[in-house]
Design a protein around this motif. Structure first.
Motif, mmCIF file in Angstrom:
data_model
loop_
_atom_site.group_PDB
_atom_site.id
_atom_site.type_symbol
_atom_site.label_atom_id
_atom_site.label_comp_id
_atom_site.label_asym_id
_atom_site.label_seq_id
_atom_site.Cartn_x
_atom_site.Cartn_y
_atom_site.Cartn_z
ATOM 1 N N MET A 1 15.134 -23.079 -10.919
ATOM 2 C CA MET A 1 14.671 -22.025 -10.028
ATOM 3 C C MET A 1 15.452 -22.080 -8.711
ATOM 4 O O MET A 1 15.647 -23.146 -8.129
ATOM 5 C CB MET A 1 13.179 -22.209 -9.733
ATOM 6 C CG MET A 1 12.582 -21.149 -8.850
ATOM 7 S SD MET A 1 10.925 -21.603 -8.245
ATOM 8 C CE MET A 1 10.079 -22.008 -9.757
ATOM 9 N N ARG A 2 15.910 -20.933 -8.249
ATOM 10 C CA ARG A 2 16.620 -20.829 -6.975
ATOM 11 C C ARG A 2 15.658 -20.295 -5.922
ATOM 12 O O ARG A 2 14.970 -19.307 -6.175
ATOM 13 C CB ARG A 2 17.834 -19.914 -7.121
ATOM 14 C CG ARG A 2 18.861 -20.430 -8.133
ATOM 15 C CD ARG A 2 19.906 -19.390 -8.432
ATOM 16 N NE ARG A 2 20.945 -19.917 -9.309
ATOM 17 C CZ ARG A 2 21.914 -19.193 -9.848
ATOM 18 N NH1 ARG A 2 21.971 -17.878 -9.614
ATOM 19 N NH2 ARG A 2 22.812 -19.747 -10.632
ATOM 20 N N HIS A 32 18.576 -21.518 -1.378
ATOM 21 C CA HIS A 32 19.690 -20.880 -2.070
ATOM 22 C C HIS A 32 20.106 -19.568 -1.411
ATOM 23 O O HIS A 32 21.281 -19.197 -1.476
ATOM 24 C CB HIS A 32 19.304 -20.611 -3.524
ATOM 25 C CG HIS A 32 20.318 -19.842 -4.314
ATOM 26 N ND1 HIS A 32 20.254 -18.479 -4.498
ATOM 27 C CD2 HIS A 32 21.434 -20.255 -4.952
ATOM 28 C CE1 HIS A 32 21.291 -18.079 -5.210
ATOM 29 N NE2 HIS A 32 22.014 -19.125 -5.512
ATOM 30 N N ARG A 265 6.096 -20.613 -10.715
ATOM 31 C CA ARG A 265 6.649 -21.400 -11.815
ATOM 32 C C ARG A 265 6.346 -20.767 -13.172
ATOM 33 O O ARG A 265 7.134 -20.879 -14.114
ATOM 34 C CB ARG A 265 6.127 -22.834 -11.749
ATOM 35 C CG ARG A 265 6.913 -23.730 -10.798
ATOM 36 C CD ARG A 265 6.458 -25.176 -10.887
ATOM 37 N NE ARG A 265 5.207 -25.393 -10.176
ATOM 38 C CZ ARG A 265 5.112 -25.883 -8.934
ATOM 39 N NH1 ARG A 265 6.208 -26.212 -8.263
ATOM 40 N NH2 ARG A 265 3.941 -26.049 -8.347
ATOM 41 N N CYS A 268 9.037 -17.915 -13.480
ATOM 42 C CA CYS A 268 10.446 -18.296 -13.539
ATOM 43 C C CYS A 268 10.684 -19.141 -14.781
ATOM 44 O O CYS A 268 10.328 -20.323 -14.808
ATOM 45 C CB CYS A 268 10.840 -19.057 -12.279
ATOM 46 S SG CYS A 268 10.753 -18.060 -10.772
ATOM 47 N N GLN A 269 11.298 -18.535 -15.782
ATOM 48 C CA GLN A 269 11.503 -19.208 -17.063
ATOM 49 C C GLN A 269 12.951 -19.633 -17.276
ATOM 50 O O GLN A 269 13.248 -20.346 -18.229
ATOM 51 C CB GLN A 269 11.073 -18.286 -18.206
ATOM 52 C CG GLN A 269 9.617 -17.866 -18.130
ATOM 53 C CD GLN A 269 8.654 -19.033 -18.235
ATOM 54 O OE1 GLN A 269 8.859 -19.940 -19.030
ATOM 55 N NE2 GLN A 269 7.615 -19.024 -17.412
ATOM 56 N N ALA A 270 13.853 -19.205 -16.412
ATOM 57 C CA ALA A 270 15.267 -19.546 -16.551
ATOM 58 C C ALA A 270 15.763 -20.224 -15.288
ATOM 59 O O ALA A 270 15.237 -19.995 -14.189
ATOM 60 C CB ALA A 270 16.094 -18.279 -16.823
ATOM 61 N N ASP A 271 16.790 -21.067 -15.444
ATOM 62 C CA ASP A 271 17.348 -21.774 -14.291
ATOM 63 C C ASP A 271 17.920 -20.807 -13.259
ATOM 64 O O ASP A 271 18.000 -21.127 -12.071
ATOM 65 C CB ASP A 271 18.443 -22.738 -14.738
ATOM 66 C CG ASP A 271 17.905 -23.921 -15.521
ATOM 67 O OD1 ASP A 271 16.684 -24.188 -15.422
ATOM 68 O OD2 ASP A 271 18.686 -24.565 -16.246
ATOM 69 N N THR A 272 18.332 -19.632 -13.718
ATOM 70 C CA THR A 272 18.929 -18.654 -12.804
ATOM 71 C C THR A 272 17.907 -17.759 -12.136
ATOM 72 O O THR A 272 18.261 -16.934 -11.297
ATOM 73 C CB THR A 272 19.938 -17.774 -13.571
ATOM 74 O OG1 THR A 272 19.277 -17.177 -14.693
ATOM 75 C CG2 THR A 272 21.122 -18.602 -14.058
ATOM 76 N N ASP A 273 16.611 -17.877 -12.504
ATOM 77 C CA ASP A 273 15.582 -17.092 -11.828
ATOM 78 C C ASP A 273 15.502 -17.496 -10.361
ATOM 79 O O ASP A 273 15.647 -18.670 -10.005
ATOM 80 C CB ASP A 273 14.223 -17.298 -12.493
ATOM 81 C CG ASP A 273 14.087 -16.501 -13.788
ATOM 82 O OD1 ASP A 273 14.858 -15.553 -13.990
ATOM 83 O OD2 ASP A 273 13.201 -16.834 -14.600
ATOM 84 N N GLU A 274 15.231 -16.508 -9.511
ATOM 85 C CA GLU A 274 15.214 -16.732 -8.073
ATOM 86 C C GLU A 274 13.878 -16.284 -7.491
ATOM 87 O O GLU A 274 13.293 -15.310 -7.958
ATOM 88 C CB GLU A 274 16.358 -15.959 -7.404
ATOM 89 C CG GLU A 274 17.730 -16.289 -7.980
ATOM 90 C CD GLU A 274 18.809 -15.332 -7.502
ATOM 91 O OE1 GLU A 274 18.910 -15.126 -6.274
ATOM 92 O OE2 GLU A 274 19.531 -14.789 -8.354
ATOM 93 N N GLY A 303 8.565 -30.234 -10.573
ATOM 94 C CA GLY A 303 8.334 -29.611 -11.876
ATOM 95 C C GLY A 303 6.913 -29.866 -12.344
ATOM 96 O O GLY A 303 6.429 -31.000 -12.300
#
Length: 305
Positions: A1-2, A32, A265, A268-274, A303
Motif C-alpha cells: 500500500m502506498r 509516497h 486495508r 487495498c488488495q494490491a501493492d500498487t494501491d494508494e 500488516g
C-alpha cells in the motif's frame, strides 16, 4: 500500500506560510505522495449534491490547487504530486496543458494528473461553463491534452475548441504524458476510467459498492484492449478521527485511526494501491496535522489480517 496525504489548502490551512514546511515534513515522514483538491467557492445557501451531506464550512477558505502544488514541488524532492481532483472543465484544455506541463517540469517528472467533473452547479455557473454536456467536454479535454503531450504539435477541430496547427512546447518529462487519473462514482465515469485513464481516483467507501464500480472499469479496459490489471486505484479518505470507536458502518470515513486504517486495508488488495488521507477536516494546526499523519503512517505500516 502506498500512503499519501493532502497538501494543506483549506480552512485553517489556507495559509501559504504553512505549505512548503508542511509538505517537506510530510515527505520526511516517508509518505509516497501529496495531493491537492479543487474548490472555487462556497455558496452561502447550502449547495445540493455534496457527497456525504453538508459541505464542510472550512471549504470556504481555499488556496489555488495548481499554485499550491507548485509550492509542494519546490519544497520536496521525492514524493509523487497529484490532484484529487482537479475540476478540469473550468478552463480551456490548452491552457490546462500548459500549466500541467510546467508542474511536471518543476517537479522533475513527479506529477499525477487527477481530473474530475466536480459536483457543484454553482461553480459551473460562476465560471460560465455549461453544467449539461460535462462528459463530452471532458472527453474533448482529454483529446486535447493527449494530442499536445504526444508530440508537442497539435491541430484540433472539435465541437468545443479549434486549435490551428501549432507547436506547443516544452513537453512534459513523463512520456507519453503524466499519468491521467479520473474521478467519478457512476458507471459512465468508471467506463471512461477503463477506456481512457491510467487509474481511478476513488474514495474510502463500503466495500460492495466499490467492487461493483471497479468491475465496470475493468470490463471497459478489457473491451478497449487495455490491461485491467494495469489500472491504478487511489482511495481518498476525508478522515474524521474520533477518540472512541465509531459504529462499524461509519469506519469508511469516521472512527479511530486504527478503525480507519483497518477499513483502508480491506480496500487495498494490491501493492500498487494508494491511499490519500486528508486530515484538514479533523485537525486545526500544522502540529496537530503532522502528529496525526505520523500516527496514520505508523498504523498503515502494520500488516493486519
Amino acid at each position: 500500500m502506498r500512503i499519501g496525504f493532502s497538501v494543506p489548502q483549506f480552512g485553517p490551512f489556507a495559509d501559504p506560510g504553512h505549505t512548503a514546511g508542511m509538505c517537506a515534513a510530510l515527505e520526511a515522514l516517508g509518505c509516497h505522495s501529496l495531493w491537492v483538491a479543487d474548490r472555487l467557492l462556497a455558496p452561502l445557501s447550502p449547495p445540493e449534491g455534496y457527497p456525504g451531506g453538508t459541505m464542510p464550512a472550512r471549504y470556504g477558505a481555499h488556496l489555488d490547487p495548481l499554485l499550491a502544488l507548485g509550492v509542494a514541488a519546490s519544497a520536496t524532492e521525492r514524493v509523487r504530486l497529484g490532484s484529487s481532483t482537479l475540476n478540469a472543465l473550468w478552463q480551456p484544455p490548452l491552457v490546462l496543458a500548459r500549466a500541467l506541463t510546467t508542474l511536471d517540469l518543476i517537479s522533475g517528472g513527479r506529477l499525477d494528473v487527477g481530473i474530475g467533473l466536480g459536483w457543484m452547479r454553482e461553480e459551473y455557473l460562476a465560471t460560465g461553463v455549461p453544467w449539461q454536456g460535462r462528459g463530452a467536454r471532458l472527453e474533448e479535454t482529454l483529446d486535447v491534452l493527449e494530442a499536445v503531450w504526444r508530440s508537442g504539435t497539435i491541430t484540433h477541430q472539435g465541437p468545443l475548441w479549434t486549435i490551428p496547427a501549432s507547436t506547443v512546447l516544452p513537453q512534459p518529462l513523463q512520456r507519453p504524458w503524466p499519468p491521467i487519473l479520473l474521478g467519478g462514482f457512476t458507471p459512465v465515469a468508471l467506463e471512461r476510467v477503463g477506456r481512457r485513464a491510467e487509474g481511478w481516483l476513488t474514495a474510502s467507501m463500503p466495500l460492495p459498492y466499490f467492487e461493483s464500480l471497479w468491475g465496470v472499469a475493468r470490463e471497459a479496459a478489457d473491451r478497449a484492449g487495455r490491461d485491467p490489471d494495469a489500472l491504478r486505484r487511489v482511495f481518498r479518505l476525508n478522515a474524521y478521527v474520533t477518540r472512541g470507536e465509531a459504529d462499524t458502518a461509519q469506519t469508511h470515513h469516521r472512527g479511530t485511526v486504527r478503525q480507519l486504517c483497518d477499513h483502508l486495508r480491506t480496500m487495498c488488495q494490491a501493492d500498487t494501491d494508494e491511499v490519500l488521507v486528508d486530515l484538514q477536516l479533523t485537525t486545526d494546526s500544522p502540529e496537530e496535522y503532522l502528529d496525526l499523519a505520523a500516527e496514520f503512517m505508523a498504523e498503515l505500516a502494520v500488516g493486519r489480517p
